[in-house]
Design an enzyme around this catalytic site. Structure first.
Site, PDB file in Angstrom:
ATOM      1  N   GLU A 154       0.802  -1.230   0.000  1.00 40.24           N
ATOM      2  CA  GLU A 154       0.000   0.000   0.000  1.00 40.24           C
ATOM      3  C   GLU A 154       0.837   1.284   0.000  1.00 40.24           C
ATOM      4  O   GLU A 154       0.875   2.016   0.993  1.00 40.24           O
ATOM      5  CB  GLU A 154      -0.956   0.016   1.202  1.00 40.24           C
ATOM      6  CG  GLU A 154      -2.003  -1.078   1.152  1.00 40.24           C
ATOM      7  CD  GLU A 154      -3.166  -0.835   2.118  1.00 40.24           C
ATOM      8  OE1 GLU A 154      -3.230   0.236   2.745  1.00 40.24           O
ATOM      9  OE2 GLU A 154      -4.012  -1.721   2.231  1.00 40.24           O
ATOM     10  N   GLU A 178      -5.070  -8.935   1.561  1.00 39.57           N
ATOM     11  CA  GLU A 178      -5.680  -8.539   2.843  1.00 39.57           C
ATOM     12  C   GLU A 178      -7.173  -8.369   2.678  1.00 39.57           C
ATOM     13  O   GLU A 178      -7.651  -7.839   1.663  1.00 39.57           O
ATOM     14  CB  GLU A 178      -5.120  -7.207   3.355  1.00 39.57           C
ATOM     15  CG  GLU A 178      -3.760  -7.310   3.964  1.00 39.57           C
ATOM     16  CD  GLU A 178      -3.260  -5.990   4.545  1.00 39.57           C
ATOM     17  OE1 GLU A 178      -4.070  -5.240   5.139  1.00 39.57           O
ATOM     18  OE2 GLU A 178      -2.065  -5.716   4.382  1.00 39.57           O
TER      19      GLU A 178
END
Ligand code: NOJ
Length: 450
Positions: A165, A356
């Site tokens: 990210e 995730e």
């Protein structure tokens, strides 16, 4: 009959990151990273510190036994930069290598495939002190760290991600209202955020290139948060705002990494971005671009936006329908399906891993209530049904990593929200299986959602 099943070799697992689970932040030669530093220096921001968290550094043997008992096929974790390279001189700390060798070997002995992130936000303080992500010197440090990781673990690790990210470690620190380690605490600095992101992309490309040149026989990619964006009013300009917003968030990373250029409509229509691009950015990307093998997708919540007259490409966020009391993010299972179809359609059907997805619940109930986590079971069932549907509809998804095995340190919330399949008593380190632990175990055994 309707069956939500999965391909035979589908990888079910769980994920984590080093500073969120390891603890032992000064053990065996490790130096401080920004989380160690700022979680202690600014406890009001993070509401907790990176010590002790769930203590994976001390407990990894029992934690891996617990993974094996649950039937996990894979485990995603990141390598602590300052455990492996504690100082700016770049020297390798053998104790750091030994720790991850032990983890990797034990996983493999237990039939659990490691998925390794090289960087999950734990910037060394020695690099923060020289400007962190806005100093191009970080590229050489990053690639050196990656080389050390490939040389030491690449014989056994076959699934790699360069970074997790990037929007969070590049953009968020420069926005004063966000709680990440504060690079620009007194103001916002979009220009610096864009530069940080650009430098991170160069780190990514060089690392992918290096990995490929080493012929280690595995696959490498990056992990990107993909938020499906819906227009608040589907009949007008909000539709345009939703397109821009998705490009600005996930497209900002996926377009260069997969298509080899920044999102064109943002550079054309979004003045704030266009005017703040680093010099020579297009040539940089053109020169450095190397395609990756796999994409890690983190999916937690949807976005809903409204057109903004002042800056059409910077849409206004509108609260969506799925917010629920006591949940860290608003869960919207169908968004997972939409995200996977978006990946397939826009990015030419890449090999995807859901790196995730997970439910964080507020730590306001007693332990008994937290262990009886029917809400998490509901969350899993609905998301995994959507995942099964997406695969049947042709999405090229090979694995799913629930976040997370154990309750741990949550970036902006400390220990006040818990995501784990195992309840952790942060004072004693004791782990207790939650009801969802058994649910996931059965789901893996059946390779099918009930
Ligand atoms: C994404 C991040 O990668 C991870 O560090 C974090 O704990 C989860 N989201 C949950 O917020």
């Amino acid at each position: 009959m309707i069956l939500y099943d999965f391909p035979k070799d589908f990888l079910f697992g769980t994920g984590s990151s080093c500073y969120q689970v390891e603890g032992s932040i000064h053990a065996d030669g490790k130096s401080e990273n920004i989380w160690d530093k700022f979680s202690f220096a600014r406890p009001e921001m993070f509401k907790a510190t990176t010590e002790p968290t769930s203590g994976f550094y001390k407990h990894f043997r029992e934690d891996i036994a617990e993974m094996k008992a649950q039937g996990l096929k894979t485990f995603r974790f990141s390598l602590s930069w300052t455990r492996i390279i504690p100082n700016i001189d770049g020297k390798v700390n053998p104790k750091g290598i030994e720790f991850y060798n032990n983890v990797i070997d034990l996983l493999l002995e237990n039939g659990i495939e490691p998925f390794v992130d090289i960087f999950h936000w734990d910037l060394p303080m020695y690099l923060y002190d020289i400007g962190g992500w806005i100093n191009r010197d970080i590229i050489d440090h990053f690639v050196h760290f990656a080389r050390v990781c490939f040389e030491n673990f690449g014989d056994r690790v076959k699934l790699w991600s360069t970074m997790n990210e990037p929007s969070v470690f590049c953009f968020a620190p420069y926005q004063a209202n966000r709680t990440w380690p504060p690079f620009a605490p007194n103001g916002t600095d979009l220009r610096a955020g864009i530069l940080a992101g650009h430098i991170a992309l160069l780190c990514h490309f060089r690392t992918v290139k290096l990995y490929k040149s080493m012929n280690l026989g595995g696959k490498i990619g990056a992990v990107i948060a993909v938020v499906p964006i819906y227009p608040a009013d589907p009949s007008g300009k909000d539709k345009m705002a939703a397109v821009y917003q998705m490009e600005r968030c996930s497209g900002w990373w996926l377009d260069p990494m997969i298509l080899g250029h920044y999102p064109e409509n943002i550079l054309r229509d979004c003045v704030a971005y266009r005017d703040n691009m680093p010099e020579g950015y297009a040539e940089d990307i053109k020169r450095e671009f190397v395609p990756m093998d796999i994409v890690g997708v983190n999916y937690y919540y949807p976005g809903r936006v409204e057109y903004d007259e002042n800056e059409p490409a910077l849409s206004k966020h509108v609260e969506n329908y799925y917010v629920q009391e006591g949940q860290y993010f608003e869960a919207y299972p169908a968004g997972l399906y939409d995200v996977l179809m978006h990946m397939k359609e826009k990015y030419n059907d890449p090999e995807v891993y859901i790196t995730e997805n997970g439910l964080g619940t507020k730590d306001t109930y007693n332990k008994e209530e937290m262990i009886n986590d029917d809400g998490r079971i509901f969350y899993l069932r609905e998301h995994l049904r959507m995942l099964s549907r997406a695969i049947k509809a042709g999405a090229n998804v090979r694995g799913y990593y629930y976040w997370s095995n154990f309750d741990s340190f949550e970036n902006a919330a400390g220990y006040t929200f818990r995501f784990g399949f195992n309840y952790v008593d942060f004072e004693t380190g004791e782990r207790t299986r939650k009801k969802s632990w058994y649910y996931y175990k059965k789901l893996i055994e059946d390779s099918c959602v009930d």
